[in-house]
Scaffold this motif. Structure first.
Motif, mmCIF file in Angstrom:
data_model
loop_
_atom_site.group_PDB
_atom_site.id
_atom_site.type_symbol
_atom_site.label_atom_id
_atom_site.label_comp_id
_atom_site.label_asym_id
_atom_site.label_seq_id
_atom_site.Cartn_x
_atom_site.Cartn_y
_atom_site.Cartn_z
ATOM 1 N N MET A 101 0.844 -1.194 0.000
ATOM 2 C CA MET A 101 0.000 0.000 0.000
ATOM 3 C C MET A 101 0.880 1.245 0.000
ATOM 4 O O MET A 101 1.970 1.243 0.568
ATOM 5 C CB MET A 101 -0.925 0.021 1.222
ATOM 6 C CG MET A 101 -1.881 -1.161 1.289
ATOM 7 S SD MET A 101 -3.106 -1.043 2.622
ATOM 8 C CE MET A 101 -2.093 -1.390 4.072
ATOM 9 N N ALA A 102 0.403 2.300 -0.633
ATOM 10 C CA ALA A 102 1.140 3.563 -0.671
ATOM 11 C C ALA A 102 0.212 4.694 -0.252
ATOM 12 O O ALA A 102 -0.933 4.766 -0.703
ATOM 13 C CB ALA A 102 1.683 3.828 -2.074
ATOM 14 N N GLY A 103 0.722 5.577 0.610
ATOM 15 C CA GLY A 103 -0.067 6.700 1.097
ATOM 16 C C GLY A 103 0.471 8.023 0.591
ATOM 17 O O GLY A 103 1.640 8.343 0.785
ATOM 18 N N ILE A 104 -0.383 8.796 -0.080
ATOM 19 C CA ILE A 104 -0.005 10.113 -0.591
ATOM 20 C C ILE A 104 -0.668 11.166 0.292
ATOM 21 O O ILE A 104 -1.884 11.340 0.250
ATOM 22 C CB ILE A 104 -0.427 10.285 -2.062
ATOM 23 C CG1 ILE A 104 0.213 9.192 -2.930
ATOM 24 C CG2 ILE A 104 -0.045 11.658 -2.594
ATOM 25 C CD1 ILE A 104 -0.205 9.223 -4.390
ATOM 26 N N ALA A 105 0.125 11.827 1.117
ATOM 27 C CA ALA A 105 -0.257 12.801 2.150
ATOM 28 C C ALA A 105 -0.362 12.071 3.495
ATOM 29 O O ALA A 105 -0.758 10.904 3.567
ATOM 30 C CB ALA A 105 -1.557 13.526 1.828
ATOM 31 N N THR A 106 0.000 12.791 4.546
ATOM 32 C CA THR A 106 0.105 12.198 5.881
ATOM 33 C C THR A 106 -1.180 11.518 6.359
ATOM 34 O O THR A 106 -1.124 10.382 6.842
ATOM 35 C CB THR A 106 0.552 13.268 6.903
ATOM 36 O OG1 THR A 106 1.818 13.795 6.495
ATOM 37 C CG2 THR A 106 0.694 12.670 8.296
ATOM 38 N N THR A 128 5.627 14.641 5.176
ATOM 39 C CA THR A 128 6.414 15.539 6.024
ATOM 40 C C THR A 128 6.581 14.940 7.417
ATOM 41 O O THR A 128 5.607 14.480 8.023
ATOM 42 C CB THR A 128 5.719 16.903 6.147
ATOM 43 O OG1 THR A 128 5.581 17.481 4.846
ATOM 44 C CG2 THR A 128 6.506 17.856 7.032
ATOM 45 N N ASN A 129 7.822 14.914 7.911
ATOM 46 C CA ASN A 129 8.125 14.515 9.280
ATOM 47 C C ASN A 129 7.513 13.156 9.662
ATOM 48 O O ASN A 129 6.678 13.067 10.560
ATOM 49 C CB ASN A 129 7.612 15.604 10.236
ATOM 50 C CG ASN A 129 8.118 15.432 11.659
ATOM 51 O OD1 ASN A 129 9.163 14.827 11.890
ATOM 52 N ND2 ASN A 129 7.387 15.968 12.616
ATOM 53 N N PRO A 130 7.930 12.063 9.007
ATOM 54 C CA PRO A 130 7.351 10.733 9.264
ATOM 55 C C PRO A 130 7.459 10.269 10.715
ATOM 56 O O PRO A 130 6.513 9.712 11.263
ATOM 57 C CB PRO A 130 8.160 9.813 8.340
ATOM 58 C CG PRO A 130 8.707 10.706 7.292
ATOM 59 C CD PRO A 130 8.959 12.017 7.955
ATOM 60 N N SER A 131 8.608 10.508 11.351
ATOM 61 C CA SER A 131 8.766 10.069 12.736
ATOM 62 C C SER A 131 7.912 10.920 13.678
ATOM 63 O O SER A 131 7.315 10.410 14.632
ATOM 64 C CB SER A 131 10.240 10.117 13.161
ATOM 65 O OG SER A 131 10.776 11.410 12.984
ATOM 66 N N LYS A 137 9.638 4.636 13.632
ATOM 67 C CA LYS A 137 10.395 4.865 14.860
ATOM 68 C C LYS A 137 11.476 5.915 14.641
ATOM 69 O O LYS A 137 11.562 6.902 15.370
ATOM 70 C CB LYS A 137 11.006 3.549 15.343
ATOM 71 C CG LYS A 137 9.981 2.568 15.914
ATOM 72 C CD LYS A 137 10.666 1.319 16.435
ATOM 73 C CE LYS A 137 9.640 0.355 17.035
ATOM 74 N NZ LYS A 137 10.278 -0.880 17.540
ATOM 75 N N THR A 138 12.317 5.666 13.652
ATOM 76 C CA THR A 138 13.338 6.644 13.271
ATOM 77 C C THR A 138 13.455 6.631 11.757
ATOM 78 O O THR A 138 13.045 5.666 11.097
ATOM 79 C CB THR A 138 14.726 6.315 13.876
ATOM 80 O OG1 THR A 138 15.232 5.108 13.278
ATOM 81 C CG2 THR A 138 14.644 6.160 15.385
ATOM 82 N N ASP A 139 14.037 7.693 11.209
ATOM 83 C CA ASP A 139 14.182 7.774 9.760
ATOM 84 C C ASP A 139 15.142 6.713 9.222
ATOM 85 O O ASP A 139 14.906 6.134 8.163
ATOM 86 C CB ASP A 139 14.688 9.162 9.351
ATOM 87 C CG ASP A 139 13.653 10.247 9.608
ATOM 88 O OD1 ASP A 139 12.463 9.908 9.746
ATOM 89 O OD2 ASP A 139 14.033 11.433 9.664
ATOM 90 N N LYS A 140 16.222 6.436 9.955
ATOM 91 C CA LYS A 140 17.217 5.468 9.491
ATOM 92 C C LYS A 140 16.760 4.028 9.683
ATOM 93 O O LYS A 140 17.082 3.151 8.889
ATOM 94 C CB LYS A 140 18.548 5.695 10.206
ATOM 95 C CG LYS A 140 19.270 6.958 9.769
ATOM 96 C CD LYS A 140 20.654 7.049 10.414
ATOM 97 C CE LYS A 140 21.398 8.288 9.928
ATOM 98 N NZ LYS A 140 22.755 8.388 10.544
ATOM 99 N N HIS A 141 16.014 3.790 10.743
ATOM 100 C CA HIS A 141 15.522 2.442 11.044
ATOM 101 C C HIS A 141 14.023 2.517 11.344
ATOM 102 O O HIS A 141 13.625 2.589 12.515
ATOM 103 C CB HIS A 141 16.281 1.831 12.225
ATOM 104 C CG HIS A 141 17.762 1.744 12.005
ATOM 105 N ND1 HIS A 141 18.335 0.787 11.190
ATOM 106 C CD2 HIS A 141 18.782 2.512 12.465
ATOM 107 C CE1 HIS A 141 19.648 0.956 11.174
ATOM 108 N NE2 HIS A 141 19.950 1.996 11.931
ATOM 109 N N PRO A 142 13.185 2.524 10.289
ATOM 110 C CA PRO A 142 11.737 2.663 10.473
ATOM 111 C C PRO A 142 11.149 1.665 11.470
ATOM 112 O O PRO A 142 10.190 1.979 12.168
ATOM 113 C CB PRO A 142 11.178 2.441 9.065
ATOM 114 C CG PRO A 142 12.286 2.897 8.169
ATOM 115 C CD PRO A 142 13.550 2.479 8.861
#
Length: 335
Positions: A101-106, A128-131, A137-142
């Protein structure tokens, strides 16, 4: 002789049974091999920036050999800004057992994350700002089944551009949607930068596109420039904002290239299409077996100058020559 006939009959039965099993296994393997993966794409609403992310996502899949209607199926759903639609459409994907699945917009990404649990992969397309929105959890290790791209606005360069075009700017109006996580995040960060630079500003909020005209009328009477951040409702109502601002000769500086196309004066913007394209490429890698848990969020940080010369002429503003040259050579010019 009777025993011979019995043996021959048993042999035929055995061979027939073996043939049936082999054929059935072969058929099952062929069906499994030829099964086309389905990708569910959920878009919050219709506006140019999100539409470009969607187009880029499909292009990114094609870069890796996944062509809709050929070797993948895409189920595209547009919630048209309705929260109940987001929930219904997300649940539909799960019930259909889509491959990804893909989400376009938060809000779309959050709706998918709520129903996916930790099972179905979810790709963020320009979030914007996923974490900060609780998606990873984190940008480097989701850390789970979610990864994708983030379009952090180059706010410092956008403010620098505004100051370069309007060196005597006294007060900036910043308009955003109170319920939009990305809009709020970008507006508050831009306000903090204005404070650091010693520039007066005022924040204005809308709850939806229907509020834009009234709030914009109030705003343009109190400021001499407007900043429109990366915000879905603001982007959807951009033409209304520009129409109101133009009557008072107040320039609107926008976060996205598509918002400049809709009447913003200028921006140093990240390509929305590229945000979607990289997300599509990431989705393709996940379909090929790459794990999302340690697949870092991809930030698109390099922007380009985008200007609207028609708007500049209408407002009687002369854009800096170096900005014009950069927009003409590497960016985009709307006339």
């Amino acid at each position: 002789m009777k025993r011979l006939y019995t043996f021959i009959a048993a042999l035929f039965i055995f061979l027939g049974f073996a043939f049936f099993l082999t054929k059935n296994a072969s058929s099952t393997a062929t069906t499994s091999k030829n099964k086309i993966p389905t990708i569910g794409i959920l878009q919050l609403m219709t506006h140019p920036a999100l539409n470009e992310i969607h187009q880029g996502f499909v292009a990114g899949l094609k870069e890796y050999g996944y062509t809709p209607g050929k070797n993948i199926k895409i189920d595209f759903q547009n919630a048209q800004g309705d929260q109940s639609n987001l929930k219904t459409m997300s649940t539909k994907f799960v019930n259909e057992n889509v491959s990804l699945m893909a989400g376009i917009a938060t809000p779309a990404a959050q709706a998918l994350a709520n129903v996916a649990g930790k099972k179905t992969p979810v790709i963020l397309a320009g979030i914007t700002n996923p974490s900060g929105s609780g998606l990873v959890k984190t940008d480097k290790h989701p850390g789970a089944n979610i990864t994708g791209t983030s379009g952090e606005s180059p706010l410092q360069k956008q403010l620098a551009l505004l100051k370069k075009v309007l060196p005597n700017v006294k007060k900036i109006g910043i308009i955003y949607t109170s319920s939009d996580h990305g809009g709020t995040y970008n507006a508050e960060k831009f306000a903090a930068l204005c404070k650091q630079e010693g520039i007066a500003y005022k924040l204005y909020t809308i709850s939806g596109t229907n509020d834009m005209q009234q709030v914009a009328q109030q705003m343009v009477s109190q400021v001499d420039a407007v900043y429109a951040p990366q915000d879905n409702e603001v982007a959807a109502a951009m033409k209304t904002l520009v129409e109101v601002a133009n009557k008072s000769k107040v320039p609107v500086f926008a976060a996205a290239d598509t918002m400049v196309k809709d009447g913003g004066l200028a921006s140093y913007a990240i390509s929305q299409y590229k945000l979607g394209k990289v997300a599509g490429e990431m989705a393709a890698q996940v379909l090929r077996g790459r794990k999302t848990s340690n697949f870092p969020i991809e930030y698109i940080t390099k922007g380009e100058y985008v200007i609207n010369t028609k708007e500049a002429k209408l407002l009687g503003i002369t854009l800096p020559s170096d900005v014009v040259k950069k927009a003409e050579s590497k960016g985009e010019v709307f006339k």
